[in-house]
Design a protein around this motif. Structure first.
Motif, PDB file in Angstrom:
ATOM      1  N   ALA A 270      78.515  23.527   0.366  1.00 53.10           N
ATOM      2  CA  ALA A 270      78.477  23.759   1.359  1.00 53.10           C
ATOM      3  C   ALA A 270      79.330  23.785   1.707  1.00 53.10           C
ATOM      4  O   ALA A 270      80.275  23.244   2.543  1.00 53.10           O
ATOM      5  N   PHE A 271      78.890  25.338   2.368  1.00 58.78           N
ATOM      6  CA  PHE A 271      79.912  26.112   3.852  1.00 58.78           C
ATOM      7  C   PHE A 271      80.149  25.556   4.924  1.00 58.78           C
ATOM      8  O   PHE A 271      78.689  25.148   5.215  1.00 58.78           O
ATOM      9  N   LYS A 272      81.424  25.012   5.489  1.00 61.50           N
ATOM     10  CA  LYS A 272      81.036  25.406   7.043  1.00 61.50           C
ATOM     11  C   LYS A 272      81.401  25.745   7.720  1.00 61.50           C
ATOM     12  O   LYS A 272      81.551  27.258   7.673  1.00 61.50           O
ATOM     13  N   PRO A 273      81.247  25.933   8.861  1.00 60.14           N
ATOM     14  CA  PRO A 273      81.604  26.934  10.395  1.00 60.14           C
ATOM     15  C   PRO A 273      82.465  27.624  10.070  1.00 60.14           C
ATOM     16  O   PRO A 273      82.887  28.498  10.353  1.00 60.14           O
ATOM     17  N   ALA A 274      83.621  26.379   9.506  1.00 58.54           N
ATOM     18  CA  ALA A 274      84.460  27.045   9.646  1.00 58.54           C
ATOM     19  C   ALA A 274      85.685  28.055   8.014  1.00 58.54           C
ATOM     20  O   ALA A 274      86.204  28.730   8.237  1.00 58.54           O
ATOM     21  N   SER A 275      84.481  27.932   8.063  1.00 58.50           N
ATOM     22  CA  SER A 275      84.502  28.973   6.135  1.00 58.50           C
ATOM     23  C   SER A 275      84.700  29.991   6.380  1.00 58.50           C
ATOM     24  O   SER A 275      84.158  30.909   7.594  1.00 58.50           O
ATOM     25  N   ALA A 276      84.401  31.089   5.542  1.00 62.23           N
ATOM     26  CA  ALA A 276      84.232  32.666   5.084  1.00 62.23           C
ATOM     27  C   ALA A 276      82.780  32.638   5.463  1.00 62.23           C
ATOM     28  O   ALA A 276      82.638  34.217   5.128  1.00 62.23           O
ATOM     29  N   HIS A 277      82.259  31.738   4.959  1.00 58.41           N
ATOM     30  CA  HIS A 277      80.491  31.904   4.179  1.00 58.41           C
ATOM     31  C   HIS A 277      79.838  30.511   5.261  1.00 58.41           C
ATOM     32  O   HIS A 277      78.495  29.819   4.483  1.00 58.41           O
TER      33      HIS A 277
END
Length: 497
Positions: free
Chosen positions: A111-118
């Motif tokens: 579950a990708f967070k805002p800081a990720s690439a997704h």
């Protein structure tokens, strides 16, 4: 088992797994490996409400006594670790194994967070372990499967060997589409779309946590069916979270249900006609263990309900798991139905009290012994409109009532006066499930009573109903009752703590 250690832990169960001092929800990554059962689960390592999803971890050699392990796969600045599954990669198809050691491979939802690439995306990722499931390394090529969707999750992976070939199959959900999507892979890293099942039957809430497995029908290894389970929130038969199942055929590409009642978004008024894993308020996200020997299919669920999950009055822990269940498939009036029974390990070393034969015409108090026990009771109908058992009774008249209404064909659990019910408006309730008499006209109930729950297996496991309760610790009395007439009962108690 767990031990109650202080007044703050009044409700900590003796038979059901709980985390020491944190939140848990969905079981995931369930696997048997080298003599040990591994229970991973959604866990907040930093508190006792739903947040910071990581994979908690507990181990057992007997399904009864669980030892909490350090967090297995923690969340970080880029992702939370949502539900998934673990396989033993016997053939090292993934290449993660070393020196002849078959790796354990976890397939989980990032579950990708805002800081990720997704940012905002849910996609499927891998981690592997070569030390038996205690330490994990994330795959550098994550995610391995994405649809650029915010609600694509909960991969359950298994090895398919059949006419179509031999390969890995993944069942995952598009939660808001009420769809289970199937994929295949040769190496767990590269996935190819196969087919989609759904919407069908219950669509009153999002779909989550699917499972797909094969069972013999009526014990005949030459006559099997495939079972697709999918959990739904809300929209359960008695409100809130619940799990449903479909029985059919899987040819390695497509699952075809033989038990669908309604297709598409048409479930209004038909909820009672669907096949539910459990009719109670508190059995959700149930999935099965992989790699269990001798063809045994074992399932466990989260014993809570999203309507009030963050508010149940426990501290410092919050949320138990259900008992582990043995799952088989039988024919009922020509239709395939799941049978769920508590794993025999729970009572393997317990001595039952001799059975009592009781005639009911009103309420009969029984020496219930300890608060934690197994109750086996068989009712022979008389003239009564309702008959049953009142458990965890207190001096103030509080109790949880478990009853049978033969005319309407209902099994009920009334927890409106079960103890502490005021922590959430949705908690006080009367839950019902359909029940029919056995061939001899009787009704049998196997009830496991713990410090904060009742788990009911009716008619040898054809009907199950699981509910949380929060009685006063002193409320240990037991009574049998009938209303509006007579009934007979054969009662046997087994102390379990």
């Amino acid at each position: 088992m767990n031990t109650v250690t202080s007044s703050l832990e009044t409700f900590r169960p003796a038979m059901h797994y709980t985390a020491r001092d944190t939140w848990l929800n969905d079981p995931n990554g369930l696997v048997f490996h080298e003599g040990t059962y591994h229970l991973y689960y959604q866990n907040n390592p930093f508190g006792n409400v739903h947040s910071n999803m990581s994979w908690g971890h507990a181990t057992s050699t007997d399904l009864v006594n669980w030892e909490e392990q350090p967090v297995a796969i923690p969340c970080d600045d880029t992702e939370e670790i949502f539900s998934g599954s673990i396989v033993v990669d016997h053939g090292n198809t993934s290449g993660f194994g070393t020196s002849g050691t078959a790796p354990l491979v976890a397939i989980y939802t990032s579950a990708f967070k805002p800081a990720s690439a997704h940012p905002g995306i849910q996609a499927q990722s891998l981690a592997w372990s070569t030390d038996g499931g205690y330490s994990w390394t994330k795959y550098a090529g994550n995610p391995v499967l994405t649809r650029d969707s915010p609600e694509f999750r909960d991969p359950k992976v298994f090895r398919y060997d059949g006419p179509a070939g031999s390969y890995w199959v993944m069942a995952a959900v598009e939660a808001h589409d009420y769809a289970v999507l199937l994929y295949r892979s040769d190496n767990l890293k590269t996935w190819e779309y196969l087919s989609t099942f759904g919407p069908a039957n219950g669509t009153g809430g999002i779909w989550e946590c699917p499972d797909l497995f094969e069972l013999p029908l009526d014990g005949d290894a030459g006559n099997t069916r495939w079972i697709l389970t999918v959990n739904m929130n809300p929209g359960g038969p008695n409100g809130g979270s619940a799990g449903q199942y479909f029985v059919g055929q899987f040819d390695g590409v497509t699952f075809r249900s033989e038990t669908t009642v309604t297709e598409g978004m048409q479930d209004d008024g038909r909820v009672a006609d669907y096949q539910w894993l459990d009719w109670g308020r508190d059995y959700y996200a149930a999935v099965s263990f992989s790699n269990v020997p001798d063809g045994r299919r074992l399932m466990i669920g989260w014993m809570n309900n999203w309507q009030y999950a963050n508010h149940i009055p426990t501290s410092p822990w919050r949320s138990p798991m259900s008992l582990v269940r043995d799952v088989t498939l039988t024919s009922v009036n020509g239709q395939p139905r799941l049978v769920q029974q508590p794993a025999a390990e729970y009572t393997a070393n317990s001595a039952p009290v001799p059975a009592q034969q009781l005639q009911l015409d009103g309420t009969v108090a029984v020496d219930g012994g300890t608060a934690v026990k197994q109750i086996q009771v068989t009712f022979t109908p008389g003239t009564a409109e309702e008959y049953g058992v009142a458990v965890r009774g207190g001096e103030d008249g509080a109790a949880t009532r478990i009853g049978i209404r033969p005319v309407s064909g209902e099994l009920l659990v009334d927890r409106t006066n079960s103890g502490d019910t005021g922590f959430h408006d949705a908690f006080p309730s009367v839950s019902t499930a359909p029940i029919q008499p056995g061939p001899d006209g009787t009704y049998s109930l196997q009830i496991f009573v713990d410090h904060c729950s009742v788990e009911i297996f009716a008619q040898d496991g054809l009907v199950t109903l699981t509910e949380l309760i929060f009685p006063d610790p002193s409320a240990t009395s037991l009574a049998l009752y009938s209303t509006g007439g007579t009934a007979a009962a054969s009662l046997q108690l087994t102390p379990l703590a």
